[in-house]
Design a protein around this motif. Sequence first.
Motif, PDB file in Angstrom:
ATOM      1  N   UNK A 401       0.834  -1.205   0.000  1.00 13.93           N
ATOM      2  CA  UNK A 401       0.000   0.000   0.000  1.00 13.93           C
ATOM      3  C   UNK A 401       0.865   1.250   0.000  1.00 13.93           C
ATOM      4  N   UNK A 402       0.589   2.139  -0.941  1.00 14.14           N
ATOM      5  CA  UNK A 402       1.114   3.495  -0.922  1.00 14.14           C
ATOM      6  C   UNK A 402      -0.095   4.372  -0.630  1.00 14.14           C
ATOM      7  N   UNK A 404      -3.159   6.634  -0.258  1.00 17.64           N
ATOM      8  CA  UNK A 404      -3.678   7.703  -1.088  1.00 17.64           C
ATOM      9  C   UNK A 404      -3.271   7.648  -2.538  1.00 17.64           C
ATOM     10  N   UNK A 405      -2.478   6.635  -2.924  1.00 16.63           N
ATOM     11  CA  UNK A 405      -1.984   6.570  -4.303  1.00 16.63           C
ATOM     12  C   UNK A 405      -2.424   5.273  -4.988  1.00 16.63           C
ATOM     13  N   UNK A 406      -1.957   4.148  -4.491  1.00 19.52           N
ATOM     14  CA  UNK A 406      -2.242   2.864  -5.146  1.00 19.52           C
ATOM     15  C   UNK A 406      -1.924   1.731  -4.191  1.00 19.52           C
ATOM     16  N   UNK A 407      -2.418   0.557  -4.535  1.00 25.07           N
ATOM     17  CA  UNK A 407      -2.119  -0.654  -3.766  1.00 25.07           C
ATOM     18  C   UNK A 407      -2.038  -1.834  -4.715  1.00 25.07           C
ATOM     19  N   UNK A 429     -10.499   4.857  -4.677  1.00 26.13           N
ATOM     20  CA  UNK A 429     -10.366   5.613  -3.428  1.00 26.13           C
ATOM     21  C   UNK A 429     -10.896   4.845  -2.219  1.00 26.13           C
ATOM     22  N   UNK A 430     -12.085   4.257  -2.325  1.00 26.80           N
ATOM     23  CA  UNK A 430     -12.702   3.612  -1.163  1.00 26.80           C
ATOM     24  C   UNK A 430     -11.888   2.426  -0.654  1.00 26.80           C
ATOM     25  N   UNK A 435      -8.014  -0.053   3.291  1.00 23.64           N
ATOM     26  CA  UNK A 435      -6.744  -0.716   3.562  1.00 23.64           C
ATOM     27  C   UNK A 435      -5.853   0.153   4.434  1.00 23.64           C
ATOM     28  N   UNK A 436      -5.821   1.450   4.164  1.00 24.35           N
ATOM     29  CA  UNK A 436      -4.983   2.349   4.953  1.00 24.35           C
ATOM     30  C   UNK A 436      -5.416   2.347   6.418  1.00 24.35           C
TER      31      UNK A 436
END
Length: 456
Positions: A401-402, A404-407, A429-430, A435-436
Amino acid sequence: MSAAERNEGRLLIDAIDFQVPCRRFTIKANVTRDHQMPVVDEFVLRLLRVVQRIDSRRLAGYFGFTAREMETVLLELVERGLIESDDEDLYLSPKGQDLFKGLTDGELPRLASVESWTEGVWFDLISRNIMTPERFRPVSNLLAIREQLGKRQIPEKFAREAFEQNFHDYARRVRHHPDADRLAIYSVSEVEAGIYGYQPMPAQCTLDLDAKLESSLRLPFAEADPARFRLLSVAATDAWAMLAGPEQSASGAEDYERLTGDSRPARLTRAEAGAAEWAEAFAMTEKDGEPLLFGASYLDHNIARLCDVMTSVADAQQREAASSIIWLRPGGTAWGRTFKVGEGLQRLRDVLRARGASEVQTSAIVPRAVAGNQRKNLRRLFENGCLTPTSFYPSDLEIILIPGVAAMVVLHLDAGRHGVAVGTITTRDRPLRLMERRLTEALSKTSDRLWSAENA
C-alpha cells in the motif's frame, strides 16, 4: 503477460537468492597474456625466419629505414630475446624461433607478457567449486544452504589445483576478462586459506503450464556445467523443497475480490481448477485497465507496473506526495527469500522521492501464521515491523500500500509446490482508504511491535 514472464510453457513465479557457505583463499599467480606484436617487428622476424641470416644494413634497406630507425627496432627485439647477432649478421634466437612453432599458414606469431595476479577466490563448501564473489549486505531473508559434515576443510593443495584447472573459466566468469582465452597460468606462487563466509546464488522458480501445474527450481549458475555443480544444485533444491507457502483460505479470495472488484482469480481457487482454467486466466490479463499480475509481488515486472501506476497517479494529483509504504507480507516460509524484496522496496522509495517526498517511512506487517524465527527476517529492509492483530486479513492475502496513491493486492493460490501469487493494482479511493485504516491501526499497536526505527 510479457515473454519475460512466460517462456516455453513456463511461468516465472518467484525468485530466490541462496546463501552458499564458502571459504576464501588468497591465490598469487603469474599469468601470461598473448598479444599481437607490432607489424614491423613481425615482418622483421618473418624475414629472418626465411633468410636465416642478414646484416643490419641490408635489413634497413629492405624496409627503407635509416640506420637509426632500424637500430630502434632491433634494439627492442634484442631486449625481448627474440633475435641475436654476431660480428656480421642478425638471426633468430631460440626464443624467436619458438614463436613460429605450431603455426599454420596465415597465422600470426604472438608475444606473451607476464602479469602478477593476487586473487581472493571463494570456494563453496558443498561442491567445492569457485564462486563468483559479490559484495552484498547480509540479510536474514535469504535462503541459507547448510554446511555438510566433513566439507568445511578445503586443503590449500586442492585450491591450487582447482584454480589451475579452471583458470580460463575463472578469468571469463569471475574476472570477466575480455581475452580470457589468451591467458594462461605460468605459475602459482602462493595459496593462503582465509575466512569463512557466504556468497549469494540466484535462482528462479517457474510453474509448468501443462496439465500437472508443477513448479520447479532453475539455477542459472549451474547450467553451464550441470555435472560439476550437481552437489550444489541438489543441496539448493533440497533447501527450497523444505519451504512452505501460505495456507489458502476461503476468506482470502473474498477479501481480495472485495478490495479489488476483481473476480478473475476466484475460478483458480476451486479444487478442480486445472491447466484450462489457468490458460483462461492468462487470456484475461486486462480488466477495466487493471492488469492481472502473475508471480511474486517483488518480481521486476510486477514492481515496474506498480511504479508506473504510482507515477501516473502522482502526475494527475495536485497534492503533497505520499511518504510511506506499508507492506503486508503473506504467511509461510517461501515468500521473500531474495534480494528483490529490498530492490523492489527501493524502487518504490525512488518513485516517491522523485515526486517530492523527502523521507519515506517503510513498514512491514507480518502475519501471526509466520513462525517466530522468521518474523524478523525483514528487519534490515523496513524501518518498522509488527505482527497482525488476531482478527485481520488472512495469511494468503498480500498488500503493498502506498496510502492515497495505489495498492498492489495479491492472492496466493494453492498451485505448484509453494503456491502462485496472482493479483492486481488498484487506485480506487474507497478500497485504498479501507486498507490504509486497517494497516495503520495494526502498526499503531505497540504490543505487537516487532521492531522500529527508534529502537534500531
